[in-house]
Scaffold this motif. Structure first.
Motif: not given
Length: 803
Positions: A106, A13, A9
């Motif tokens: 996210i 991002k 994640r």
């Protein structure tokens, strides 16, 4: 739509933010200049990588929309539409929708975006006919090269291309086996989507009559991460590592201070009293004559005592400085290494989806287990090991794992197991790939080795079972008789081995026929530094990586015997091969090299399960060294892994133990006896090169080829050498300080006595214009480092000298 894995994640991002920002900036360039092919290619590259990243993480809505952005711009590129202001508005708002969906993935915060409606609006505005494929564009390019690390659209193909053994799952081929939908179903779905009206809760991109939504930066915008290019970290790492060299040099200076103090103490211990010292001369000198001598003596002792105090203070301060420098350099080096290190899960987590799809395609049931994903290694190692692991996993699925029916027949559970495991041992990391499939067929390996002339019958008969299993890493070796989409092209595991060894690692295979196979890979956690043993060979120092050294022994010559006409010793009750390291490296040595030596220094090296001994002249030191990148000029030198600079400033070659073992096995070595000057007639060569690493390596290479080599650090010194000596040929780099190779060549050619002196330029400058400049300067040959071949160099030198 939320990315559960915390690490992935965070990676997404950062990467998605960069890709989306880049898409927007490139589109702004295209809006002003629709013919800017560079901006168009950059837009497509960014979209391509963002699509692959999103697909890998199961973000299907983002993947679908980015894919449509690609199709729109591809259509413009192919001349099937125009980049109008209306289309740009829709593309911008499509990017906004992707940005919001990325934020949802996210953060987990729900956004009011209907991806299907956004896709329909994008398709309706792309100047493509309503019939979708009638336009000639494939709206659903089933492009599956999802390299999570790469951002270059033109570099998405795997290390193992479509011609390799086991075609890459991440291939960009439109017929890729891992398509999300059947192509016909995709076309139908897209045509249906194109006729759907967007709902009221979507990003509004219905038509050009709607007011344009102005994008504004978020009020809470902040920069919470900094993206650093790996090359900059490499530079910092090299500079930090140089501190270790500086620390060694200061330590050596402290040794000199100790010697100086020892000399003073040895003199000072003769502390005669005044009476004792002058008693012998009193009879021949008057009191007036002795008095000045006493005065001088007393003051000399005061000065020397002061000198001793200063030297001891200097030693104390230097010791403190060395200790402080050691702490700072170690912390700095560790900190930079930490910045570059990522967990193995960064790579491991890209494989489960691939295994699942391949298993479904082949009708196999496989449970894929990942262990030790938190083990950390240098980012470059992860990037370089990704494709070899991918190839091994595909190989296991295709070759190793049986169908459920076959497994049941052999008493196995219908579901096979593949384990990908990572772990750390000291300064190394291990990666294991274990399957419970059919294992290796030794008979088939032997037959293939004979058929492809990899080994002879006699060689196979003398090989152990583990050595026969290792033949699967031989070049062009494949037991597959038919070509499938996944394997059978005869190129594969040899490339895996080569790329593991390029990372200064090793790979071995252990198989239990009928019960599975295990591949073991061992790698250093860092590629910048390593621990080595410095040895001396014929007054030249070499470094042996400690990780390959099992032990060091003193060996009486009487314990050496012949086994199959090869020098052998018994070590731990087993016979192991023995060789003189100087002979293995083909270093010229004097005649009767070991005559008169009763005991020899022997280093026992271990490569996986195989051991062998090498004899050296002397053991010098154990050090942490900085590995200098290998020059492209010298990357094909066998037995050499790289180079380093010792604390003394001396260049030291780092040996490659797996290469040494290969040289020992193949017999590609011989004893080279040093000839006397009267016995040899050597061509005199001037080598002009500003890099001390390349200069030293090239000098040794050329001397080994029989040239009498004189070196110069730049073109100005090279020009002076030409005027001072007679040379048969000049070999020079081009880009150098003070005077370039081109300027030196032009200056040499201005002097008529050097008209027939051959000059060879060798450089990274490879354009036709660069070569033209070299010819105009007067060079006889112009070789480029990018496609450099040592044999070509020697042939060129020989031809020019003899012409």
């Amino acid at each position: 739509m939320y990315i559960d894995d915390e690490e992935l994640r965070e990676l997404y991002k950062t990467s998605s933010s960069e890709h989306i920002s880049k898409l927007e900036s490139e589109l702004m360039i295209l809006e002003k200049n629709p013919q800017d092919s560079s901006a168009m290619e950059e837009f497509l590259r960014e979209a391509h990588t963002l699509k692959g990243d999103s697909r890998m993480l199961g973000l299907n809505d983002i993947e679908m929309l980015v894919h449509q952005l690609e199709d729109c711009v591809e259509g413009i590129k192919a001349g099937k539409g125009e980049l109008t202001a209306e289309l740009c508005d829709r593309l911008y708002q499509g990017i906004d929708a992707i940005n919001q969906l990325s934020h949802e993935a996210i953060t987990g915060e729900s956004v009011e975006i209907n991806a299907t409606d956004v896709l329909a609006a994008l398709m309706g505005s792309s100047n493509i006919s309503e019939s979708g494929n009638d336009s000639g564009l494939d709206l659903f390019d089933d492009d599956d090269d999802s390299d999570f690390f790469s951002s270059d659209r033109d570099s998405q193909s795997s290390l193992f291309d479509d011609d390799d053994d086991d075609s890459d799952f991440f291939s960009s081929d439109r017929d890729s086996q891992s398509s999300l939908f059947d192509d016909d179903e995709q076309d139908e779905q897209k045509q249906d989507i194109a006729q759907t009206k967007p709902s009221s809760n979507t990003v509004s991109i219905e038509n050009s009559n709607q007011p344009i939504k102005v994008a504004t930066p978020a009020r809470d915008y902040k920069i919470d991460t900094i993206r650093v290019e790996p090359q900059k970290l490499d530079i910092l790492m090299t500079q930090a590592s140089e501190l270790a060299v500086t620390k060694l040099r200061i330590s050596q200076q402290m040794t000199e201070i100790d010697r100086m103090l020892a000399l003073f103490e040895s003199w000072n211990k003769y502390d005669y009293s005044d009476d004792d010292l002058f008693a012998e001369v009193e009879s021949s000198l008057t009191a007036e004559e002795i008095q000045p001598l006493r005065y001088f003596y007393n003051h000399a002792r005061q000065y020397l005592n002061s000198f001793s105090d200063l030297a001891n203070n200097l030693k104390t301060r230097a010791s403190e400085d060395v200790a402080s420098l050691s702490i700072i350099s170690d912390r700095l080096e560790t900190g930079i290494q930490g910045l570059r290190q990522l967990p193995l899960s960064t790579v491991f987590n890209i494989y489960p989806r691939m295994v699942r799809d391949l298993a479904r395609q082949q009708g196999k049931e496989i449970e894929f287990i990942i262990e030790g994903g938190d083990t950390k290694a240098d980012k470059r190692i992860l990037e370089e090991i990704k494709d070899p692991l991918l190839h091994l996993i595909r190989n296991a699925v295709d070759h190793g794992i049986e169908t459920p029916e076959e497994r049941i027949i052999h008493g196995k559970p219908p579901t096979a197991t593949i384990i990908l495991r990572g772990y750390q041992t000291g300064s190394s990391i291990g990666i294991e790939l274990i399957d419970d499939g059919r294992g290796l067929d030794l008979a088939s390996i032997r037959n293939t080795a004979l058929r492809r002339n990899v080994r002879t019958s006699a060689q196979l008969a003398a090989m152990s079972e583990s050595e026969i299993q290792s033949l699967i890493f031989a070049s062009g070796f494949s037991t597959r008789t038919e070509v499938t989409e996944l394997s059978g092209r005869g190129v594969g595991l040899d490339v895996v081995r080569a790329n593991v060894e390029k990372l200064k690692g090793s790979i071995q295979v252990i198989s239990n026929p009928g019960n599975g196979c295990k591949f073991q890979v061992r790698l250093n956690t860092s590629l910048a530094t390593t621990k080595v043993l410095i040895v001396d060979l014929n007054r030249t120092r070499y470094a042996l990586p400690l990780e390959f050294i099992q032990t060091m022994i003193t060996l009486p010559q009487t314990e050496i015997y012949k086994l199959e006409d090869k020098p052998t010793i018994t070590f731990e009750d087993l016979p192991i091969s023995l060789t003189w390291l100087a002979s293995l490296l083909q270093i010229p040595t004097p005649e009767n090299y070991t005559q008169g030596k009763n005991n020899l220094l022997c280093i026992i090296l271990q490569i996986d399960d195989e051991r062998f001994g090498v004899i050296v002249d002397d053991l010098v030191d154990q050090q942490d060294i900085v590995i200098k990148p290998q020059s492209k000029l010298l990357k094909r030198i066998p037995n050499i892994a790289g180079a380093t600079i010792l604390g003394s400033g001396e260049v030291c070659m780092i040996l490659n133990p797996p290469d040494l073992l290969h040289s020992l096995r193949s017999g590609n070595w011989r004893t080279v006896v040093r000839q006397t000057e009267s016995e040899s007639t050597k061509n005199k060569l001037l080598l002009v090169e500003d890099s001390i690493i390349i200069r030293t390596q090239m000098q040794r290479l050329l001397k080994g080829a029989g040239y009498d080599v004189i070196v110069a650090e730049n073109g100005l010194i090279g020009l002076q050498k030409v005027q001072e000596h007679e040379f048969d040929i000049v070999l020079s780099d081009v880009e150098m300080p003070q005077m370039s190779g081109l300027e030196m060549t032009a200056n040499i050619r201005q002097q008529s006595q050097y008209d027939r002196l051959p000059i060879v330029l060798i450089t990274t400058l490879a354009s036709p214009e660069d070569k033209r400049r070299g010819k105009e300067a007067g060079a006889n040959a112009y070789l480029t480092k990018g496609d450099f071949d040592q044999q070509l160099l020697f042939q060129t030198l020989g031809t020019l000298i003899n012409s």
